[in-house]
Design an enzyme around this catalytic site. Structure first.
Site, short mmCIF file in Angstrom:
data_model
loop_
_atom_site.label_atom_id
_atom_site.label_comp_id
_atom_site.label_asym_id
_atom_site.label_seq_id
_atom_site.Cartn_x
_atom_site.Cartn_y
_atom_site.Cartn_z
N GLU A 195 7.54 3.23 8.67
CA GLU A 195 8.16 4.23 7.80
C GLU A 195 9.56 4.66 8.24
OE1 GLU A 195 4.58 6.94 6.40
OE2 GLU A 195 4.08 5.80 8.19
N VAL A 218 6.66 1.04 13.18
CA VAL A 218 7.94 0.85 12.49
C VAL A 218 7.81 0.91 10.96
CG1 VAL A 218 8.95 -0.55 14.33
CG2 VAL A 218 7.60 -1.67 12.54
N ARG A 234 7.25 -0.73 22.25
CA ARG A 234 7.09 -2.18 22.37
C ARG A 234 7.07 -2.84 21.00
NH1 ARG A 234 4.40 -5.75 26.08
NH2 ARG A 234 3.50 -4.03 27.24
N ASN A 268 6.01 -8.14 17.30
CA ASN A 268 6.52 -9.34 16.64
C ASN A 268 7.87 -9.02 16.01
OD1 ASN A 268 7.17 -11.27 14.60
ND2 ASN A 268 5.06 -12.01 14.66
N GLY A 319 0.83 -1.20 0.00
CA GLY A 319 0.00 0.00 0.00
C GLY A 319 0.87 1.25 0.00
N PHE A 320 1.69 1.39 1.04
CA PHE A 320 2.67 2.47 1.14
C PHE A 320 2.03 3.86 1.09
CE2 PHE A 320 4.62 -1.19 -1.08
CZ PHE A 320 5.41 -1.63 -0.04
N LYS A 339 5.05 2.27 19.14
CA LYS A 339 5.28 3.49 18.35
C LYS A 339 5.15 3.28 16.83
CE LYS A 339 8.32 6.09 21.47
NZ LYS A 339 9.74 6.48 21.67
#
Lengths: 756, 348
Positions: free
Chosen positions: A718, A716, A641, A644, A250-251, A714
């Protein structure tokens, strides 16, 4: 339209106990590698027709004529949708209802705003017939001179940048800061237009049933899409059922439904049959957003001690002639370095392209490569190692707001990545290192940062009579792994092992999970899931603790904890009862609960919230031929945190590769006269191939953030691009002594710069 | 795409008959033609599928020591044929530096020779192009042309021939065998492709209906096996066409170059052989000064066709590199990054 996704239930993918933090492989992985994952364009409802968009080959002007008769004569063509022959819309596609409503071309007129714009849609029994029908339309145009590039016209100050950010920000006294500098780095950088090239092009299969609409389409924001489509067609959002279980990337390009997708819905309405419309690769270069070119001037003032006195970051960007999106490139200078004076400003030029929109790290990516290059230049001007320079000017609080950070483990990122990379051995001056084969070797670094953003999302949790759980949320898996990571959060929120959980997602019939953008999906939906699970557990606890037949009766203030499908007394874990027993005694088939997730305004007003990272890169350069090869990249990231670690590692690899691409490869080439994009295909629009990608090391730094959201996530998605592009560019300079300020770095600049 | 006839003839003669009509085109694996058709650049009314013609997929050693490669041999099969790699290592390296593994698995030898230019204005049907529409003009001339030709171009066309494979082949005197209505003929590969002049649409010497059935490498081509390289600068390490490339092949005896072969890719509308450079090298000692002289000679007639003066400089440096590496000796194996400047480099 029920959606059944057969996710992997193989024991190899399961962990018992706490699920968050476990490196589970993707639950949808086997479906994908065996071709069983059904993407939007894989759907073929009975009676379906194919729609093909005819696109403009001029960038500005009007369509004078279309040979509709010729197209209709072609065997298999059913109808041709044109400005004169289309379903009526309930809303003007150029209306600006909210900050996320961007104008789209739905054949509302004969005007051409950019090359590759839709000018008609041919609907046929076969893809081939529709394609040829589009050719046979043989459009004639009234051509106007196209406005192309950063110098195309009048420059103006945009009202806002990004979504509602001020176009200019002043912190401290910039003139005084610049005047106080004993060294001034003044450099101008250019970044190119980049276009979305997700593996899966935008596609839609649309089926109308009266005033109900069923669509299969890739979406990063189904509820947004429902609202937009509802407005355009004058039907309630609830009448629109979107299936979007898998996206082939998607980006940002699928965050908002695009014009071509709506044209597919219009085509289905026009012909009264199901219609499939899939964009060709070349048609992605226009109507689905892109990253605009930028020209950024940075003035960085430093004193004799190498302390920043000022950062002045000025960005010129392009936007379309007909709408307003302004890449917030200069905003990259707001948060990273502790200058007493920071000034950022934007100016814009209108050009004849589609409207630029969100493309992975919009603003952060473009701004970062300029800022990190300029910081590198400033460090060298001061004679200070680039890492030491960054540490000297480390921001203990957010410079432009003075707010403390909710958490910031950037120092640890610098330290860990530098150590892994071996940065301490780096010579200060460029062109000092050669390898045993004679290649020039250079080491560069960049700081990574991305804001911790949240949207609004909801989830519904259920515990059934058999003790199993269900979590429902209309989340979006763009390939980042939402099916897996959100299921992990779900299982923990319900105190279940993963194999006791059914996770339902990817459909607009489920609770609105908000938009999968801004690297905020896991944080947003994770919080919603966490709260939904908590609501159900609270109901179960209420049933049990109020029932004198339960071993949990009277747990009262001590409370209970949920684990392994049972509630346990917190003060005596031996006393427990299974969910199934609690429900059986209460005579209930199930209990459910809703939860929502959103940013906490109180925490946001108190803290600056960002993920951080440090990226180090090594390149080798052929000293005669100028060919560049990245040979090593190390990135350390602190992003709260980690749900995965495997998925996060992949996200960060992907971001770092995108940064490499930004520095060395990627660029849309536009004819400066016609405004047509000349490399609108994957053969000529270069992104790195596997052979270009060096060995990469990703380190995640533990970060406990009690403020950002309940789970401390938070994001990850981008951040990996930021820092990386600059690190590669700085490494090229360090290898060669040639500072290239126009990206991507081109072979001619290396050849001519290296001389004889 | 437009409707077209599709025929699959059983013999070369039937194929030639079927392809001799106006609007017909041969189809092998279609790695280039199908893209052109989808983009509306090429609109044949009949495709003559030659992929099942018998006998054209063999590699055979002829009595005179030459090697005959059927036109339908796949690029990957040829590049991985052990005897071929041993005898013509620069050709194998060039093949492996082209396209992607998937494309090489499909693409044929004959098709590779006849691939069309990658000039963006040729592919963009909204642009003026004298190849697509003779007399229309050339939008590349004042357009985005940093990668266009520096040798042999005309005001009518500045496009380059994109093949890697062809570059060492012309250096090694490869010959194409052609079947037509009037029987078989042969042509040096170097004479197959035409420079644009005032007829850029007339790209090869093939007549309508003629079919390339085989490629032949003469026996003497093996004499260079010990000292042959192909070097290619490109904008990414795989799946990218050459910015500039060079094939160098030397026959070195008693410390001197007895015979040299040199050709350039990415610089002209055809693979560009430089006999001037070859003559300068013949009889000389293998040293850098002489390579530089040869490089200057090879590019003596070059001039920028646009924003591409750097290619003249780059081409000379690539010639020097290719000659230096060839003189050092052919590596025992084709490099992991075939033809890349990073595949090997003399010690600093």
């Amino acid at each position: 339209m029920t959606l059944e996704i057969n996710l992997t239930r193989d024991p190899a993918h399961l962990r018992h106990g706490s699920n968050m933090g476990q490196p589970l492989t993707r639950t949808d992985g086997i479906l994908k590698v065996t071709g069983k994952a059904r993407y939007a364009a894989d759907n073929h409802p009975a009676g379906m027709l194919y729609a093909v968009i005819a696109t403009s080959c001029i960038a500005r002007g009007r369509v004078k004529s279309l040979d509709v008769a010729a197209a209709k004569r072609h065997p298999g063509v059913v109808d041709v949708m044109t400005p004169a022959h289309k379903p009526e819309l309930a809303e003007d596609p150029d209306a600006k209802g909210n900050p996320f409503a961007f104008r789209m071309e739905l054949l509302q007129s004969d005007e051409v705003r950019y090359a590759n714009q839709a000018i008609a849609v041919v609907i046929a029994e076969t893809l081939e017939a529709a394609t040829e029908g589009a050719v046979l339309l043989s459009p004639h145009y009234q051509v106007e001179i196209a406005r192309v590039g950063l110098d195309a016209g009048e420059v103006y100050a945009p009202p806002v940048v990004g979504i509602g950010n001020p176009a200019e920000v002043v912190h401290g006294d910039i003139d005084a800061g610049l005047a106080a500098a004993t060294k001034l780095t003044d450099a101008t950088y250019e970044t190119p237009a980049q276009y979305h090239n997700a593996m899966e092009p935008h596609a839609i299969v649309a089926v109308w049933d009266g005033d109900r609409l069923f669509i299969d389409t890739p979406s990063q924001g189904m509820a947004f899409a429902q609202m937009r489509v509802a407005g355009l067609f004058g039907i309630p959002p609830g009448n629109i059922h979107i299936n979007s279980p898998f996206l082939g990337g998607g980006f940002g390009s699928k965050g908002l439904i695009s014009g071509p997708q709506v044209l597919g819905i219009m085509a289905a309405k026009l012909v009264g049959r199901p219609v499939k419309l899939v964009l060709r690769r070349s048609q992605m270069y226009g109507p689905v957003g892109h990253r605009p070119p930028t020209r950024q001037r940075l003035r960085i003032g430093t004193d004799d001690a190498g302390m920043l006195t000022a950062i002045d970051h000025h960005a010129r960007i392009t936007t379309s002639s007909f709408d307003d999106f302004y890449e917030p490139a200069a905003d990259a200078s707001h948060t990273l370095y502790a200058a007493p004076a920071i000034h950022t400003a934007h100016e814009a030029v209108r050009v004849d392209t589609g409207t630029p929109l969100f493309m992975r790290a919009p603003g952060e990516a473009t701004g970062s490569i300029a800022l990190e290059s300029a910081i590198d230049e400033a460090a060298f001007a001061c004679g200070i190692d680039p890492l030491e320079f960054r540490l000297k000017n480390y921001a203990e609080v957010e410079p432009t707001t003075g707010k403390p950070f909710s958490s910031k483990a950037l120092r640890q990122c610098y330290a860990k990545a530098a150590e892994r990379f071996g940065w301490a051995r780096r010579p200060l001056a460029p062109k000092q290192m050669r390898d045993e084969n004679g290649y020039l070797v250079g080491w560069g670094m960049g700081t990574a940062t991305f804001p911790a953003i949240m949207f609004q999302g909801n989830a519904r949790a259920v515990i059934r009579a058999d003790g199993r759980g269900v979590m429902e949320t209309g989340a979006h898996d763009m390939g980042q792994g939402a099916w897996t990571a959100l299921a992990q959060i779900s299982a923990d929120s319900l105190g279940l092992d993963l194999d006791q959980l059914t996770f339902r997602s990817g459909s607009s019939d489920l609770p609105d999970a908000g938009i999968a953008g801004g690297s905020g999906h896991t944080a947003t939906v994770g919080a919603a899931i966490h709260n939904a699970g908590a609501a159900v557990i609270a109901k179960l606890a209420e049933l049990a603790t109020a029932d004198e037949r339960s071993p949990l009766f009277g747990a009262g203030n001590a409370g209970v904890i949920a684990r392994g499908g049972r509630l346990h007394r917190r003060d005596d874990e031996a006393r427990s009862e299974s969910y199934a027993d609690i429900l059986a005694r209460a005579g209930l088939a199930e209990v459910d609960g809703m939860g929502s997730g959103a940013a906490d305004p109180a925490a946001q007003s108190q803290y600056a919230m960002h993920a951080h990272g440090a990226v180090f890169a090594e390149v080798k350069v052929d000293p005669d031929l100028g060919q560049i090869r990245a040979t090593r990249m190390v990135g350390a990231f602190a992003a709260g945190r980690i749900i995965n670690p495997l998925l996060v590692q992949s996200q960060l690899y992907g971001g770092m590769i995108w940064g490499l691409s930004f520095a060395l490869h990627e660029e849309a080439v536009m004819d400066h006269r016609s405004g047509r994009i000349l490399n609108a295909n994957l053969a000529e629009y270069h992104v790195p191939v596997n052979a270009d990608v060096p060995p990469m090391d990703v380190i995640t730094v533990d970060e406990h953030d009690p403020h950002v959201n309940p789970l401390g996530i938070k994001g990850v998605g981008e951040i990996g691009i930021t820092g990386s592009a600059g690190a590669v560019a700085n490494a090229v300079w360090h290898a060669t002594g040639i500072r290239i300020r126009r990206f991507p770095i081109r072979i001619e600049e290396m050849v001519m710069g290296l001389g004889d | 795409m437009m409707n077209f006839d599709y025929v699959r003839p059983a013999s070369v003669a039937d194929a030639i008959a079927a392809a001799s009509e106006k609007g017909a085109a041969y189809l092998a694996s279609g790695t280039n033609l199908l893209d052109l058709m989808k983009g509306g650049v090429s609109r044949p009314s009949r495709l003559v599928d030659v992929t099942r013609l018998p006998g054209l997929d063999r590699i055979e050693r002829l009595a005179d020591g030459s090697l005959r490669i059927g036109a339908l041999v796949r690029n990957a099969d040829l590049a991985h044929d052990a005897e071929f790699v041993r005898n013509y290592p620069a050709v194998a390296e060039a093949l492996l530096s082209g396209a992607s593994a998937q494309l090489r698995n499909a693409a044929t030898v004959g098709g590779n020779l006849l691939q069309r230019t990658r000039c963006a204005y040729f592919y963009d049907i909204g642009s003026a192009c004298n190849k697509r529409w003779p007399g229309a003009g050339c939008d590349a001339l004042d357009g985005e042309n940093r990668l266009h030709a520096v040798l042999g171009w005309s005001e009518g066309c500045i496009a380059t021939h994109p093949s890697d494979f062809c570059v060492p082949l012309v250096a090694l005197d490869a010959v194409v065998e052609i079947e037509g209505k009037d029987g078989r003929r042969e042509l040096p590969l170097e004479a197959l492709h035409r420079l644009p002049g005032d007829a850029p649409a007339h790209e090869t010497e093939l007549e309508r209906g003629e079919l390339i059935v085989a490629l032949r490498l003469p026996a003497a081509a093996q004499n260079f096996a010990a000292h042959a390289r192909y070097i290619k600068v490109r904008e990414r390490t795989s799946y990218a066409f050459a910015v500039v490339s060079a094939a160098a092949a030397l026959r070195i005896e008693d410390g001197a170059i007895r015979e040299a072969r040199l050709a350039l890719g990415g610089v002209a509308a055809k693979p560009w052989r430089s006999r001037e450079a070859e003559q300068l090298l013949a009889g000389a000692a293998p040293d850098a000064a002489r390579y530089r002289e040869a490089a200057r000679a090879a590019l003596a007639g070059a001039k920028p066709s646009g924003d591409n003066a750097f290619k003249i400089e780059l081409a000379q440096r690539i010639v020097v590199r290719a000659l230096s590496l060839a003189a050092q000796g052919t590596p025992a194996r084709v490099a992991a990054l075939p033809a890349s400047p990073f595949s090997s480099l003399p010690g600093a």
